[in-house]
Design an enzyme around this catalytic site. Structure first.
Site, PDB file in Angstrom:
ATOM      1  N   GLU A 171       3.085   0.587  -0.362  1.00 16.59           N
ATOM      2  CA  GLU A 171       2.002   0.899  -0.827  1.00 16.59           C
ATOM      3  C   GLU A 171       1.015   2.073  -1.519  1.00 16.59           C
ATOM      4  OE1 GLU A 171      -0.949  -0.847   1.878  1.00 16.59           O
ATOM      5  OE2 GLU A 171      -2.475   1.349   1.318  1.00 16.59           O
TER       6      GLU A 171
ATOM      7  N   SER B 123      -1.460   4.150   5.363  1.00 18.99           N
ATOM      8  CA  SER B 123      -0.057   3.161   5.517  1.00 18.99           C
ATOM      9  C   SER B 123       0.243   3.211   3.806  1.00 18.99           C
ATOM     10  CB  SER B 123      -1.061   1.733   5.545  1.00 18.99           C
ATOM     11  OG  SER B 123      -1.852   1.229   6.417  1.00 18.99           O
TER      12      SER B 123
ATOM     13  N   ARG C  73      -3.655  -6.054  -2.206  1.00 20.19           N
ATOM     14  CA  ARG C  73      -3.051  -4.349  -2.476  1.00 20.19           C
ATOM     15  C   ARG C  73      -3.120  -4.414  -3.682  1.00 20.19           C
ATOM     16  NH1 ARG C  73      -6.332  -4.649   1.828  1.00 20.19           N
ATOM     17  NH2 ARG C  73      -6.040  -3.279   3.524  1.00 20.19           N
TER      18      ARG C  73
HETATM   19  P1  FAD Z   1      -5.511   9.099  -5.295  1.00 22.33           P
HETATM   20  O1  FAD Z   1      -4.278   8.673  -4.365  1.00 22.33           O
HETATM   21  O2  FAD Z   1      -5.726  10.123  -6.704  1.00 22.33           O
HETATM   22  O3  FAD Z   1      -4.625   7.753  -6.501  1.00 22.33           O
HETATM   23  C1  FAD Z   1      -3.861   6.997  -6.338  1.00 22.33           C
HETATM   24  C2  FAD Z   1      -3.705   6.325  -7.545  1.00 22.33           C
HETATM   25  O4  FAD Z   1      -5.242   5.455  -8.052  1.00 22.33           O
HETATM   26  C3  FAD Z   1      -2.233   6.738  -7.963  1.00 22.33           C
HETATM   27  O5  FAD Z   1      -1.859   6.191  -8.771  1.00 22.33           O
HETATM   28  C4  FAD Z   1      -3.794   7.627  -9.266  1.00 22.33           C
HETATM   29  O6  FAD Z   1      -2.896   7.905 -10.705  1.00 22.33           O
HETATM   30  C5  FAD Z   1      -4.336   6.237 -10.117  1.00 22.33           C
HETATM   31  N1  FAD Z   1      -5.869   6.642 -10.043  1.00 22.33           N
HETATM   32  C6  FAD Z   1      -7.171   7.141  -9.288  1.00 22.33           C
HETATM   33  N2  FAD Z   1      -8.021   7.605  -9.479  1.00 22.33           N
HETATM   34  C7  FAD Z   1      -7.647   7.406 -11.110  1.00 22.33           C
HETATM   35  C8  FAD Z   1      -8.266   6.660 -12.332  1.00 22.33           C
HETATM   36  N3  FAD Z   1      -9.679   7.280 -12.091  1.00 22.33           N
HETATM   37  N4  FAD Z   1      -8.533   5.807 -13.054  1.00 22.33           N
HETATM   38  C9  FAD Z   1      -7.291   5.006 -12.999  1.00 22.33           C
HETATM   39  N5  FAD Z   1      -5.911   5.555 -12.261  1.00 22.33           N
HETATM   40  C10 FAD Z   1      -5.960   6.424 -11.506  1.00 22.33           C
HETATM   41  N6  FAD Z   1      -6.913   2.574   1.097  1.00 22.33           N
HETATM   42  C11 FAD Z   1      -7.096   0.889   1.599  1.00 22.33           C
HETATM   43  O7  FAD Z   1      -7.011   0.366   0.773  1.00 22.33           O
HETATM   44  N7  FAD Z   1      -7.517   0.374   2.629  1.00 22.33           N
HETATM   45  C12 FAD Z   1      -8.007   1.460   4.166  1.00 22.33           C
HETATM   46  O8  FAD Z   1      -8.592   0.864   5.069  1.00 22.33           O
HETATM   47  C13 FAD Z   1      -7.573   2.635   3.488  1.00 22.33           C
HETATM   48  N8  FAD Z   1      -7.527   3.560   4.786  1.00 22.33           N
HETATM   49  C14 FAD Z   1      -6.427   4.894   4.017  1.00 22.33           C
HETATM   50  C15 FAD Z   1      -7.044   6.195   5.328  1.00 22.33           C
HETATM   51  C16 FAD Z   1      -5.998   7.104   5.294  1.00 22.33           C
HETATM   52  C17 FAD Z   1      -6.089   7.981   6.084  1.00 22.33           C
HETATM   53  C18 FAD Z   1      -5.652   7.245   4.400  1.00 22.33           C
HETATM   54  C19 FAD Z   1      -5.128   8.594   3.754  1.00 22.33           C
HETATM   55  C20 FAD Z   1      -5.584   6.606   3.018  1.00 22.33           C
HETATM   56  C21 FAD Z   1      -6.348   5.665   3.610  1.00 22.33           C
HETATM   57  N9  FAD Z   1      -6.196   4.515   1.809  1.00 22.33           N
HETATM   58  C22 FAD Z   1      -6.938   3.386   2.269  1.00 22.33           C
HETATM   59  C23 FAD Z   1      -5.618   4.525   0.867  1.00 22.33           C
HETATM   60  C24 FAD Z   1      -6.210   5.823   0.127  1.00 22.33           C
HETATM   61  O9  FAD Z   1      -7.386   6.211   0.636  1.00 22.33           O
HETATM   62  C25 FAD Z   1      -6.647   4.356  -1.536  1.00 22.33           C
HETATM   63  O10 FAD Z   1      -5.995   3.685  -1.790  1.00 22.33           O
HETATM   64  C26 FAD Z   1      -7.587   4.867  -1.705  1.00 22.33           C
HETATM   65  O11 FAD Z   1      -8.501   4.250  -2.803  1.00 22.33           O
HETATM   66  C27 FAD Z   1      -7.052   6.305  -2.776  1.00 22.33           C
HETATM   67  O12 FAD Z   1      -7.837   6.870  -3.965  1.00 22.33           O
HETATM   68  P2  FAD Z   1      -7.866   8.280  -4.453  1.00 22.33           P
HETATM   69  O13 FAD Z   1      -8.558   8.856  -4.884  1.00 22.33           O
HETATM   70  O14 FAD Z   1      -7.495   9.213  -3.381  1.00 22.33           O
HETATM   71  O15 FAD Z   1      -6.288   7.653  -5.263  1.00 22.33           O
HETATM   72  P1  NAP Z   2      -4.936  -3.945  12.805  1.00 17.64           P
HETATM   73  O1  NAP Z   2      -5.943  -3.336  13.279  1.00 17.64           O
HETATM   74  O2  NAP Z   2      -3.928  -2.764  14.086  1.00 17.64           O
HETATM   75  O3  NAP Z   2      -3.892  -4.737  12.082  1.00 17.64           O
HETATM   76  C1  NAP Z   2      -2.562  -4.474  11.782  1.00 17.64           C
HETATM   77  C2  NAP Z   2      -2.418  -5.064  11.076  1.00 17.64           C
HETATM   78  O4  NAP Z   2      -3.104  -6.789  11.279  1.00 17.64           O
HETATM   79  C3  NAP Z   2      -3.904  -5.229   9.658  1.00 17.64           C
HETATM   80  O5  NAP Z   2      -3.268  -3.748   9.294  1.00 17.64           O
HETATM   81  C4  NAP Z   2      -4.334  -5.906   9.164  1.00 17.64           C
HETATM   82  O6  NAP Z   2      -3.592  -6.300   7.838  1.00 17.64           O
HETATM   83  C5  NAP Z   2      -3.773  -6.701   9.966  1.00 17.64           C
HETATM   84  N1  NAP Z   2      -4.933  -8.104  10.966  1.00 17.64           N
HETATM   85  C6  NAP Z   2      -4.934  -7.639  12.171  1.00 17.64           C
HETATM   86  N2  NAP Z   2      -6.028  -8.152  12.290  1.00 17.64           N
HETATM   87  C7  NAP Z   2      -6.583  -9.052  11.058  1.00 17.64           C
HETATM   88  C8  NAP Z   2      -7.263 -10.250  11.003  1.00 17.64           C
HETATM   89  N3  NAP Z   2      -8.097 -11.096  11.986  1.00 17.64           N
HETATM   90  N4  NAP Z   2      -6.495 -11.279   9.908  1.00 17.64           N
HETATM   91  C9  NAP Z   2      -6.101 -10.765   9.051  1.00 17.64           C
HETATM   92  N5  NAP Z   2      -5.210  -9.422   9.203  1.00 17.64           N
HETATM   93  C10 NAP Z   2      -5.537  -8.803  10.317  1.00 17.64           C
HETATM   94  O7  NAP Z   2      -5.153  -2.259  11.784  1.00 17.64           O
HETATM   95  P2  NAP Z   2      -5.095  -1.007  11.810  1.00 17.64           P
HETATM   96  O8  NAP Z   2      -3.768  -0.010  11.098  1.00 17.64           O
HETATM   97  O9  NAP Z   2      -5.590  -0.514  12.433  1.00 17.64           O
HETATM   98  O10 NAP Z   2      -6.174  -0.845  10.527  1.00 17.64           O
HETATM   99  C11 NAP Z   2      -7.296  -1.880  10.406  1.00 17.64           C
HETATM  100  C12 NAP Z   2      -7.962  -1.849   9.333  1.00 17.64           C
HETATM  101  O11 NAP Z   2      -8.382  -0.738   7.667  1.00 17.64           O
HETATM  102  C13 NAP Z   2      -6.313  -3.201   8.320  1.00 17.64           C
HETATM  103  O12 NAP Z   2      -7.563  -4.047   7.477  1.00 17.64           O
HETATM  104  C14 NAP Z   2      -6.065  -1.890   7.574  1.00 17.64           C
HETATM  105  O13 NAP Z   2      -5.301  -2.676   6.187  1.00 17.64           O
HETATM  106  C15 NAP Z   2      -6.860  -0.876   7.475  1.00 17.64           C
HETATM  107  N6  NAP Z   2      -6.059   0.237   6.753  1.00 17.64           N
HETATM  108  C16 NAP Z   2      -5.976   0.978   5.526  1.00 17.64           C
HETATM  109  C17 NAP Z   2      -5.332   1.712   5.664  1.00 17.64           C
HETATM  110  C18 NAP Z   2      -4.154   2.276   3.972  1.00 17.64           C
HETATM  111  O14 NAP Z   2      -3.597   3.245   3.608  1.00 17.64           O
HETATM  112  N7  NAP Z   2      -4.258   0.890   3.561  1.00 17.64           N
HETATM  113  C19 NAP Z   2      -5.029   2.490   6.188  1.00 17.64           C
HETATM  114  C20 NAP Z   2      -5.519   2.268   7.495  1.00 17.64           C
HETATM  115  C21 NAP Z   2      -6.434   1.259   7.722  1.00 17.64           C
HETATM  116  P3  NAP Z   2      -4.802  -6.079   6.688  1.00 17.64           P
HETATM  117  O15 NAP Z   2      -4.027  -4.175   5.957  1.00 17.64           O
HETATM  118  O16 NAP Z   2      -4.319  -6.928   5.239  1.00 17.64           O
HETATM  119  O17 NAP Z   2      -6.274  -5.861   6.517  1.00 17.64           O
END
Ligand code: FAD
Ligand code: NAP
Length: 340
Positions: free
Chosen positions: A336, A240, A165
């Site tokens: 994050e 998250s 991340r």
């Molecule tokens: P924004 O929120 O608009 O911006 C995020 C950051 O990036 C800000 O600092 C902004 O200034 C910068 N930015 C955006 N676009 C640009 C650009 N073109 N150039 C330079 N800087 C820029 N993330 C995960 O990694 N894994 C997941 O599974 C995941 N699941 C999610 C589920 C939900 C329900 C939600 C709400 C979020 C989730 N996220 C997840 C977080 C998020 O969706 C991601 O990080 C996504 O990439 C953000 O995109 P955005 O366009 O909305 O960014």
């Molecule tokens: P989950 O399955 O309940 O698991 C909890 C956490 O444990 C996850 O976040 C994941 O870490 C870790 N994990 C689970 N299984 C694993 C494996 N086999 N090996 C290594 N790590 C493992 O998680 P969840 O919240 O439902 O999310 C599922 C996936 O979607 C995750 O990968 C999570 O990162 C992603 N997610 C991200 C966001 C966001 O906003 N960033 C939001 C929703 C979901 P990791 O997060 O490192 O994968």
């Protein structure tokens, strides 16, 4: 032609639904519009902030500068062999639309990243990841525009300094670039289907899928996410809020002696990854509601805005959670979400 608005509410543009204002607001729909904006005095003189889908931001105050809403669309094939395909996607494309396009064509590599909200341009920012796959595995190039000079810079995968991340764009290059396009290479043949996360294999079993494909993995991910995560259109959140911490073995063993059931996963550099959601739950926060804000009932990692909360309230809740996890486990959670 570009249109700059003044004193504009950002409520419709962030999934937390926080009502802050930006001094200047400009939506960019093409590379030409971006160049037009770059040539303005406003661009030269004002502080700038780029926004995509607003799904990874928490606004705690008004923004005193120029907010650029990125809506630049377009996907082109830049190279294709029998084995691989390389796509250049404009940064304002919706990430999930790109994934769906690739799944439809049976191009493997990003199916586990289905249904992640936001734009293509934000994907390299935090090296989006889910279900065992990170976008850094397929990114070959990131094109970006330096915000002070307007110059184009090409980042190779190595130069992006991707981590868990993390990327250079969240660190030394933070707020310095407009990411204009992302180039990704996907597999047309011999792709690796990754079902290492238990939740995916469980759902595939329920779906009676014994030979997982790009399509069925994508469907499984969409099913899990739809059931588990709150819908941002009805409940304000940014996914998250915290990263999953990676801790040293010594601290892990100490915690495990007290909490033998602690979930954990092997991480790089002899670190142990512990789900932040579990730590938060152990501190009693899961499902807690405080007036207009709270911690989601099925996923403690997600902070929610139940109504017209302001960003500061959510930020203060996050700080309290960090403090209680630190007191109980000696682990300091890191947000994050990008906080402004
Ligand atoms: P924004 O929120 O608009 O911006 C995020 C950051 O990036 C800000 O600092 C902004 O200034 C910068 N930015 C955006 N676009 C640009 C650009 N073109 N150039 C330079 N800087 C820029 N993330 C995960 O990694 N894994 C997941 O599974 C995941 N699941 C999610 C589920 C939900 C329900 C939600 C709400 C979020 C989730 N996220 C997840 C977080 C998020 O969706 C991601 O990080 C996504 O990439 C953000 O995109 P955005 O366009 O909305 O960014
Ligand atoms: P989950 O399955 O309940 O698991 C909890 C956490 O444990 C996850 O976040 C994941 O870490 C870790 N994990 C689970 N299984 C694993 C494996 N086999 N090996 C290594 N790590 C493992 O998680 P969840 O919240 O439902 O999310 C599922 C996936 O979607 C995750 O990968 C999570 O990162 C992603 N997610 C991200 C966001 C966001 O906003 N960033 C939001 C929703 C979901 P990791 O997060 O490192 O994968």
């Amino acid at each position: 032609m570009i249109r700059v608005q003044e004193n504009t509410s950002l409520k419709p543009y962030n999934t937390f639904g926080i009502d802050v204002k930006t001094k200047y607001f400009c939506e960019i729909r093409s590379d030409d519009e971006l160049q037009e904006l770059i040539a303005t005095d406003l661009f030269k003189n004002e502080k700038k902030l780029i926004l995509g889908g607003g799904s990874n931001v928490l606004f705690t105050r008004n923004f005193d500068g120029l907010l650029i809403l990125n809506s630049i669309q377009g996907i082109e094939i830049v190279e294709e062999t029998e084995e691989k395909i390389t796509l250049k996607a404009s940064s304002g494309e919706r990430w999930h639309s790109l994934v769906m396009n690739c799944v439809k064509h049976n191009w493997g590599g990003i199916e586990n990243l289905s249904l992640i909200p936001g734009t293509v341009g934000a994907a390299p920012m935090q090296n989006i990841g889910a279900y065992g796959v990170e976008v850094s595995e397929v990114i070959t190039k990131v094109e970006a525009i330096e915000l002070t000079t307007g110059e184009i810079k090409m980042f190779t995968r190595e130069e992006c300094k991707f981590g868990y991340r993390e990327s250079i764009f969240k660190n030394t290059a933070k707020e310095k670039y407009f990411i204009s396009s992302v180039t990704l290479t996907l597999c047309k043949k011999n792709y690796h289907i990754n079902i290492s996360y238990g939740a995916i294999s469980d759902i595939l079993k329920q779906m009676n899928v014994s030979q997982p494909t790009i399509q069925s993995v994508s469907e499984a991910v969409i099913k899990i996410r739809t059931e588990k995560l709150p819908d941002t259109t009805t409940l304000g959140n940014a996914g998250s809020f915290f990263k999953n911490p990676e801790i040293g073995e010594k601290l892990f063993e100490k915690i495990k002696s007290e909490y033998p059931v602690i979930p954990h996963y092997t991480a790089a550099n002899q670190q142990v990854k512990v789900p932040a959601g579990w730590l938060i739950e152990q501190c009693g926060w899961k499902g807690k509601k405080f007036d207009r804000i709270g911690v989601h009932a099925t996923q403690a990692l997600v902070l929610v805005n139940y109504g017209d909360a302001n960003g500061e309230e959510i930020f203060q809740l996050a700080m309290k959670i960090i403090q209680s996890v630190r007191e109980k486990f000696s682990i300091t959670l890191t947000p994050e979400v990008n906080i402004f």
